[in-house]
Structure formats: structure tokens, C-alpha cells
Scaffold this motif. Structure first.
Motif, short mmCIF file in Angstrom:
data_model
loop_
_atom_site.label_atom_id
_atom_site.label_comp_id
_atom_site.label_asym_id
_atom_site.label_seq_id
_atom_site.Cartn_x
_atom_site.Cartn_y
_atom_site.Cartn_z
N ALA A 35 0.83 -1.21 0.00
CA ALA A 35 0.00 0.00 0.00
C ALA A 35 0.86 1.26 0.00
CB ALA A 35 -0.90 0.01 1.22
N PRO A 36 0.43 2.29 -0.73
CA PRO A 36 1.13 3.57 -0.64
C PRO A 36 0.88 4.18 0.74
CG PRO A 36 -0.89 3.82 -1.92
CD PRO A 36 -0.75 2.36 -1.61
N PRO A 37 1.74 5.12 1.16
CA PRO A 37 1.57 5.70 2.49
C PRO A 37 0.23 6.43 2.68
CG PRO A 37 3.57 6.53 1.43
CD PRO A 37 2.89 5.64 0.47
N SER A 38 -0.33 6.95 1.63
CA SER A 38 -1.65 7.59 1.73
C SER A 38 -2.42 7.34 0.44
CB SER A 38 -1.51 9.10 1.99
OG SER A 38 -0.84 9.72 0.92
N GLY A 39 -3.70 7.61 0.47
CA GLY A 39 -4.54 7.43 -0.71
C GLY A 39 -5.17 6.05 -0.81
N ILE A 40 -4.71 5.11 0.00
CA ILE A 40 -5.21 3.74 -0.09
C ILE A 40 -6.67 3.65 0.33
CG2 ILE A 40 -4.38 3.07 2.21
CD1 ILE A 40 -4.28 0.75 -0.81
N VAL A 41 -7.08 4.42 1.31
CA VAL A 41 -8.47 4.37 1.78
C VAL A 41 -9.40 4.93 0.71
CG1 VAL A 41 -10.08 5.24 3.52
CG2 VAL A 41 -7.80 4.46 4.21
N THR A 42 -9.03 6.06 0.14
CA THR A 42 -9.86 6.67 -0.91
C THR A 42 -9.94 5.77 -2.13
OG1 THR A 42 -9.21 8.87 -0.16
CG2 THR A 42 -10.16 8.71 -2.37
N LEU A 91 -20.40 4.71 -14.69
CA LEU A 91 -20.03 5.28 -13.39
C LEU A 91 -19.01 4.39 -12.69
CD1 LEU A 91 -20.35 7.64 -11.53
CD2 LEU A 91 -22.39 6.55 -10.57
N GLY A 92 -19.18 3.08 -12.79
CA GLY A 92 -18.20 2.16 -12.22
C GLY A 92 -16.83 2.35 -12.85
N PHE A 93 -16.81 2.50 -14.15
CA PHE A 93 -15.55 2.70 -14.86
C PHE A 93 -14.91 4.03 -14.46
CE2 PHE A 93 -12.68 3.17 -18.46
CZ PHE A 93 -12.17 1.89 -18.55
N THR A 94 -15.73 5.06 -14.30
CA THR A 94 -15.23 6.37 -13.86
C THR A 94 -14.58 6.26 -12.48
OG1 THR A 94 -16.85 7.56 -15.16
CG2 THR A 94 -15.91 8.74 -13.28
N LEU A 95 -15.21 5.51 -11.58
CA LEU A 95 -14.64 5.34 -10.24
C LEU A 95 -13.31 4.59 -10.30
CD1 LEU A 95 -17.89 4.54 -8.23
CD2 LEU A 95 -16.63 6.71 -8.35
N ILE A 96 -13.19 3.63 -11.21
CA ILE A 96 -11.91 2.93 -11.39
C ILE A 96 -10.85 3.90 -11.91
CG2 ILE A 96 -10.70 1.27 -12.86
CD1 ILE A 96 -12.92 -0.65 -12.44
N ILE A 97 -11.21 4.72 -12.88
CA ILE A 97 -10.26 5.71 -13.42
C ILE A 97 -9.79 6.62 -12.28
CG2 ILE A 97 -10.04 7.73 -14.93
CD1 ILE A 97 -10.05 5.12 -16.48
N MET A 98 -10.71 7.08 -11.45
CA MET A 98 -10.34 7.96 -10.34
C MET A 98 -9.45 7.22 -9.33
SD MET A 98 -14.03 9.87 -9.94
CE MET A 98 -13.72 10.46 -8.30
N GLY A 99 -9.80 5.98 -9.03
CA GLY A 99 -8.99 5.19 -8.11
C GLY A 99 -7.58 4.97 -8.63
N PHE A 100 -7.45 4.64 -9.92
CA PHE A 100 -6.13 4.46 -10.53
C PHE A 100 -5.34 5.76 -10.53
CE2 PHE A 100 -6.57 0.54 -13.51
CZ PHE A 100 -6.67 -0.28 -12.40
N THR A 101 -6.03 6.86 -10.79
CA THR A 101 -5.36 8.16 -10.81
C THR A 101 -4.77 8.46 -9.44
OG1 THR A 101 -6.91 8.94 -12.50
CG2 THR A 101 -5.67 10.62 -11.31
N ILE A 102 -5.55 8.25 -8.41
CA ILE A 102 -5.07 8.50 -7.05
C ILE A 102 -3.94 7.54 -6.69
CG2 ILE A 102 -5.73 8.37 -4.60
CD1 ILE A 102 -8.54 9.39 -5.56
N LEU A 103 -4.11 6.26 -6.99
CA LEU A 103 -3.06 5.28 -6.68
C LEU A 103 -1.76 5.59 -7.41
CD1 LEU A 103 -4.97 1.89 -6.62
CD2 LEU A 103 -3.82 3.01 -4.71
N GLY A 104 -1.86 5.87 -8.71
CA GLY A 104 -0.66 6.19 -9.48
C GLY A 104 0.06 7.40 -8.92
N TYR A 105 -0.70 8.42 -8.59
CA TYR A 105 -0.13 9.64 -8.01
C TYR A 105 0.55 9.33 -6.68
CZ TYR A 105 -0.12 14.01 -5.35
OH TYR A 105 0.24 15.06 -4.56
N GLU A 106 -0.13 8.63 -5.81
CA GLU A 106 0.41 8.34 -4.47
C GLU A 106 1.64 7.44 -4.54
OE1 GLU A 106 -0.20 9.79 -1.72
OE2 GLU A 106 -2.07 10.80 -2.18
N TYR A 107 1.60 6.42 -5.39
CA TYR A 107 2.78 5.55 -5.53
C TYR A 107 3.97 6.34 -6.06
CZ TYR A 107 0.51 1.05 -4.56
OH TYR A 107 -0.12 -0.01 -3.95
#
Length: 179
Positions: A35-42, A91-107
Motif C-alpha cells: 500500500a502507498p503511504p496515503s490514498g489507499i483508503v480513498t 459510473l463504475g468505470f469512472t470510479l476505477i479511473i479515479m482510483g487508478f489516478t489516485i493510486l498512481g499519483y500516491e505511488y
């Protein structure tokens, strides 16, 4: 045309939604291993909610296919289920895109620090996504002036992704949204 003669093709959407369910669950299992140090919960929240939308997409498309085989069901009723499934999948796909965006940024932020590279990833990722959506809309609405820009569902999805990008930019520049 009677409902028995009517052919409804939702099989590919059922298959795609099912694949997305498997992908979401696999990604969730993998990200919690390192897990990245932050962003994992979101990111987990976004991916879990997307899971619900993909399950609903399978269910609604299956219901549309079932209803299409009944004798006394209107085409309007069938189309309501198909539309519901379409919105749910999107909407499900949009949430995945947002989740990947956050994860990529945090990693990347954890790996390279507060370097511009960490901020460029979400900008390029979402920018590429928006270009693809725009091209898809142009193809889908070919010959219908401005319809590509008036697609409510896609504009809503882009607005959600834009909000995600703004939150990432504010985080990068350490501008707090909440004191």
C-alpha cells in the motif's frame, strides 16, 4: 416487430462487466499487499463502490435479456434496463479511473517525492482518458452537431474525474481543502 423477433445484444456487456468485477477485486487484493503511504483508503472506497456498479450492470443487462424473451414486455421497459446498465457501467468505470489516478499519483509521490513527475502522471492519465472519450463521442454522435458535447452521462463522468484531478493538484501543492 414483436419482442420474440427482437434481438437484444447485452452478452458482451455482461461479459465485460464480469471481467471488470474480477479486475477490481484483483487490484484491491494487490494494492493492499504494498500500500502507498496515503490514498489507499480513498482508492479502496472508489474501487469497492465501482464493484457494486459493475455487479448492477451485469444484473440489469441480464434482466434486459430476460425481459426481451418475454411476450408481453414493451421495448421501452427493456431499454430502461439497458440504459440503467449503461449508466451503472460508466459510473463504475469512472470510479476505477479515479482510483487508478489516485493510486498512481500516491505511488509515484512516494517513489520520487514532490517532483513534477508525480503530478504529470494524473494529468496525462486523465487527459488521455478525456481525449479517448471525446473521440468516442465524435464517432458515436457523427452527423449530430454538438451532441458529442451534450452527452450528459459522459460530461458527468468527466466532471467527477476533473474534481479528482483538482484534489490531486491541491494535494501536490499542499493546499489544504479542510483545515
Amino acid at each position: 416487430m414483436s419482442n420474440q423477433e427482437q434481438k437484444i445484444n447485452v452478452k458482451d456487456w455482461i461479459t465485460l462487466s464480469t471481467v471488470m468485477i474480477g479486475a477490481v477485486l484483483t487490484i484491491l487484493a494487490l494494492i493492499w499487499q504494498v500500500a502507498p503511504p496515503s490514498g489507499i483508503v480513498t482508492a479502496t472506497f472508489l474501487l469497492m463502490v465501482s464493484f457494486i456498479f459493475f455487479v448492477n450492470s451485469v444484473s440489469a443487462n441480464s434482466k434486459a435479456a430476460f425481459e426481451a424473451n418475454l411476450e408481453e414486455v414493451s421495448e421501452e421497459r427493456i431499454n430502461r434496463f439497458v440504459t440503467f446498465a449503461e449508466y451503472s457501467f460508466g459510473l463504475g468505470f469512472t470510479l476505477i479511473i479515479m482510483g487508478f489516478t489516485i493510486l498512481g499519483y500516491e505511488y509515484l509521490l512516494n517513489y520520487v517525492g514532490h517532483e513534477l513527475t508525480a503530478l504529470l502522471l494524473p494529468i496525462i492519465f486523465l487527459g488521455t482518458t478525456w481525449v479517448i472519450i471525446f473521440i468516442y463521442n465524435l464517432i458515436n454522435y457523427f452527423g449530430k452537431p454538438l451532441s458529442a458535447l451534450r452527452s450528459l452521462k459522459r460530461n458527468l463522468w468527466i466532471l467527477l474525474e476533473l474534481f479528482c484531478l483538482v484534489a490531486i493538484i491541491l494535494d501536490f501543492f499542499q493546499i489544504l481543502l479542510i483545515p
